[in-house]
Design a protein around this motif. Sequence first.
Motif, PDB file in Angstrom:
ATOM      1  N   LEU A  35       0.876  -1.354   0.054  1.00 48.04           N
ATOM      2  CA  LEU A  35      -0.126   0.083  -0.030  1.00 48.04           C
ATOM      3  C   LEU A  35       1.026   1.279  -0.078  1.00 48.04           C
ATOM      4  O   LEU A  35       1.821   1.290   0.784  1.00 48.04           O
ATOM      5  N   ALA A  36       0.746   2.084  -1.010  1.00 51.42           N
ATOM      6  CA  ALA A  36       1.432   3.359  -1.079  1.00 51.42           C
ATOM      7  C   ALA A  36       0.416   4.616  -0.848  1.00 51.42           C
ATOM      8  O   ALA A  36      -0.707   4.431  -1.268  1.00 51.42           O
ATOM      9  N   SER A  37       0.948   5.678  -0.193  1.00 55.32           N
ATOM     10  CA  SER A  37       0.302   6.659   0.191  1.00 55.32           C
ATOM     11  C   SER A  37       1.177   8.007   0.353  1.00 55.32           C
ATOM     12  O   SER A  37       2.403   7.787   0.533  1.00 55.32           O
ATOM     13  N   VAL A  38       0.613   9.141   0.036  1.00 53.88           N
ATOM     14  CA  VAL A  38       1.557  10.316   0.044  1.00 53.88           C
ATOM     15  C   VAL A  38       0.547  11.384   0.579  1.00 53.88           C
ATOM     16  O   VAL A  38      -0.591  11.423   0.569  1.00 53.88           O
ATOM     17  N   ASP A  39       1.249  12.195   1.513  1.00 50.20           N
ATOM     18  CA  ASP A  39       0.626  13.316   2.401  1.00 50.20           C
ATOM     19  C   ASP A  39       1.225  14.368   1.789  1.00 50.20           C
ATOM     20  O   ASP A  39       2.366  14.925   1.875  1.00 50.20           O
ATOM     21  N   PHE A  40       0.286  15.473   1.115  1.00 51.41           N
ATOM     22  CA  PHE A  40       0.746  16.571   0.391  1.00 51.41           C
ATOM     23  C   PHE A  40       0.536  17.772   1.152  1.00 51.41           C
ATOM     24  O   PHE A  40      -0.614  17.931   1.880  1.00 51.41           O
ATOM     25  N   GLY A  41       1.558  18.538   1.403  1.00 46.39           N
ATOM     26  CA  GLY A  41       1.693  19.824   2.458  1.00 46.39           C
ATOM     27  C   GLY A  41       1.072  21.039   1.279  1.00 46.39           C
ATOM     28  O   GLY A  41       1.855  21.836   0.761  1.00 46.39           O
ATOM     29  N   VAL A  42      -0.322  21.059   1.071  1.00 45.14           N
ATOM     30  CA  VAL A  42      -0.696  21.903   0.145  1.00 45.14           C
ATOM     31  C   VAL A  42      -0.867  23.277   0.812  1.00 45.14           C
ATOM     32  O   VAL A  42      -0.500  24.214   0.178  1.00 45.14           O
TER      33      VAL A  42
ATOM     34  N   GLU B 133      -2.958  12.396 -10.368  1.00 42.51           N
ATOM     35  CA  GLU B 133      -1.875  11.344 -11.191  1.00 42.51           C
ATOM     36  C   GLU B 133      -1.524  10.319  -9.963  1.00 42.51           C
ATOM     37  O   GLU B 133      -1.335   9.033 -10.223  1.00 42.51           O
ATOM     38  N   ALA B 134      -1.386  10.577  -8.568  1.00 42.10           N
ATOM     39  CA  ALA B 134      -1.088   9.727  -7.605  1.00 42.10           C
ATOM     40  C   ALA B 134      -2.352   8.685  -7.637  1.00 42.10           C
ATOM     41  O   ALA B 134      -2.139   7.385  -7.528  1.00 42.10           O
ATOM     42  N   VAL B 135      -3.728   8.716  -7.580  1.00 42.39           N
ATOM     43  CA  VAL B 135      -5.001   8.120  -7.876  1.00 42.39           C
ATOM     44  C   VAL B 135      -4.478   7.218  -8.992  1.00 42.39           C
ATOM     45  O   VAL B 135      -4.735   5.905  -8.914  1.00 42.39           O
ATOM     46  N   ARG B 136      -4.097   7.785 -10.109  1.00 37.89           N
ATOM     47  CA  ARG B 136      -4.064   6.940 -11.301  1.00 37.89           C
ATOM     48  C   ARG B 136      -3.115   5.937 -11.226  1.00 37.89           C
ATOM     49  O   ARG B 136      -2.933   5.071 -11.600  1.00 37.89           O
ATOM     50  N   ALA B 137      -2.059   6.206 -10.185  1.00 38.20           N
ATOM     51  CA  ALA B 137      -0.810   5.136  -9.953  1.00 38.20           C
ATOM     52  C   ALA B 137      -1.359   4.212  -8.817  1.00 38.20           C
ATOM     53  O   ALA B 137      -0.296   3.288  -8.375  1.00 38.20           O
ATOM     54  N   ASN B 138      -2.412   4.402  -8.459  1.00 40.76           N
ATOM     55  CA  ASN B 138      -2.906   3.339  -7.127  1.00 40.76           C
ATOM     56  C   ASN B 138      -2.095   3.962  -5.846  1.00 40.76           C
ATOM     57  O   ASN B 138      -2.079   3.209  -5.160  1.00 40.76           O
ATOM     58  N   VAL B 139      -1.938   5.107  -5.864  1.00 37.34           N
ATOM     59  CA  VAL B 139      -1.139   5.670  -4.398  1.00 37.34           C
ATOM     60  C   VAL B 139      -2.303   6.628  -3.778  1.00 37.34           C
ATOM     61  O   VAL B 139      -3.265   7.431  -4.278  1.00 37.34           O
ATOM     62  N   GLU B 140      -2.600   6.518  -2.558  1.00 35.15           N
ATOM     63  CA  GLU B 140      -3.725   7.142  -1.733  1.00 35.15           C
ATOM     64  C   GLU B 140      -3.182   8.424  -1.412  1.00 35.15           C
ATOM     65  O   GLU B 140      -2.186   8.790  -0.787  1.00 35.15           O
ATOM     66  N   PRO B 141      -3.708   9.541  -1.896  1.00 39.31           N
ATOM     67  CA  PRO B 141      -3.314  10.925  -1.817  1.00 39.31           C
ATOM     68  C   PRO B 141      -4.187  11.671  -0.677  1.00 39.31           C
ATOM     69  O   PRO B 141      -5.358  12.058  -0.438  1.00 39.31           O
ATOM     70  N   PHE B 142      -3.608  12.134   0.420  1.00 32.65           N
ATOM     71  CA  PHE B 142      -3.934  12.924   1.470  1.00 32.65           C
ATOM     72  C   PHE B 142      -3.547  14.520   1.245  1.00 32.65           C
ATOM     73  O   PHE B 142      -2.365  14.552   0.873  1.00 32.65           O
ATOM     74  N   THR B 143      -4.190  15.423   1.741  1.00 30.54           N
ATOM     75  CA  THR B 143      -3.772  16.711   1.544  1.00 30.54           C
ATOM     76  C   THR B 143      -3.991  17.408   3.012  1.00 30.54           C
ATOM     77  O   THR B 143      -4.629  16.927   4.001  1.00 30.54           O
ATOM     78  N   TRP B 144      -3.060  18.179   3.341  1.00 36.07           N
ATOM     79  CA  TRP B 144      -3.089  18.833   4.634  1.00 36.07           C
ATOM     80  C   TRP B 144      -2.898  20.549   4.514  1.00 36.07           C
ATOM     81  O   TRP B 144      -2.442  21.130   3.450  1.00 36.07           O
ATOM     82  N   TRP B 145      -3.774  21.111   5.214  1.00 35.74           N
ATOM     83  CA  TRP B 145      -4.056  22.584   4.940  1.00 35.74           C
ATOM     84  C   TRP B 145      -3.821  23.361   6.320  1.00 35.74           C
ATOM     85  O   TRP B 145      -3.629  22.833   7.295  1.00 35.74           O
ATOM     86  N   MET B 146      -3.721  24.791   6.100  1.00 37.04           N
ATOM     87  CA  MET B 146      -3.240  25.447   7.270  1.00 37.04           C
ATOM     88  C   MET B 146      -3.855  26.984   7.133  1.00 37.04           C
ATOM     89  O   MET B 146      -4.323  27.412   6.109  1.00 37.04           O
ATOM     90  N   ALA B 147      -4.344  27.352   8.347  1.00 34.25           N
ATOM     91  CA  ALA B 147      -4.761  28.603   8.376  1.00 34.25           C
ATOM     92  C   ALA B 147      -3.811  29.597   9.465  1.00 34.25           C
ATOM     93  O   ALA B 147      -2.824  29.070  10.044  1.00 34.25           O
TER      94      ALA B 147
END
Length: 267
Positions: free
Chosen positions: A87-94, A120-134
């Motif tokens: 299982l592959a996943s990536v956490d994006f610091g957007v 593109e992460a989804v297309r490669a079967n990688v779970e993409p998570f996003t992080w946000w900031m205030a």
Amino acid sequence: MGRLQGRRKLMFHSAKRIVDQIEVLMGEGVSRFTIQDNFFVGGNAKLIELSEELICRDIHPDHLNIFAHPESYSYEGYASLSACCELASVDFGVETGSYKVAKINNRHFDREEVVLSVSEAVRANVEPFTWWMAGLPGEDETALCDTERLILDTMKVGGIPRWVSPMILFPHTPIHEDPARFGVEPRFKNFQDYSKFSQATLAEAVLFSDTITHKSTGCSYEDICNASQRLRKFIAQHLHVVEEFYETSGMNPDLKSVESRILQSFF
């Protein structure tokens, strides 16, 4: 940040060295790994090298998660990550959806690039998570609306918003060293001030203004805390978008745990 760690420039561990460490840990029964490190600002080449080293040595983690900037990789990099583990996943610091805020903070930002990277992460079967900031310098009502729009745009292509947190103003960073230039007024100025983070629980640190480290032009400590909660409420109201996306994607990310954490932050 390299100079703060005793180095004059950005340094990289080799892929072999990282795989050596993974191999030792797997020998101790560890099979799930998160790598939160500047290794992953190196682009596709570094990630592909890591994947090839793992495959060459027949080391296959159950889960490999990495933290990355949204512009770090393209499909080739994500595909290599997916190939070397179960299982592959990536956490994006957007962080933000505002061009103005990104520019003030000297941050590369392109809305279309963020959405493309998630898809593109989804297309490669990688779970993409996003992080946000205030609470970023330059944030206002327009910027918050821009961020809400980008959160929704990423959710439409499978981006899973994991969390929203107030910005922490770290000592020795450009904003802390020259706050007036960024329209910021630091609240925490010495070690004693920052020791509040050692006394507060994680929930308290993200929910209450006692641990908000600064205020900015037009934004009080409470405003920053409220902005963080506003974005989390926006996510909660639109989680059905990402749930519907994964009903037909063939992937099965743990959306319930994400939803539970977001909803618990309101109580």
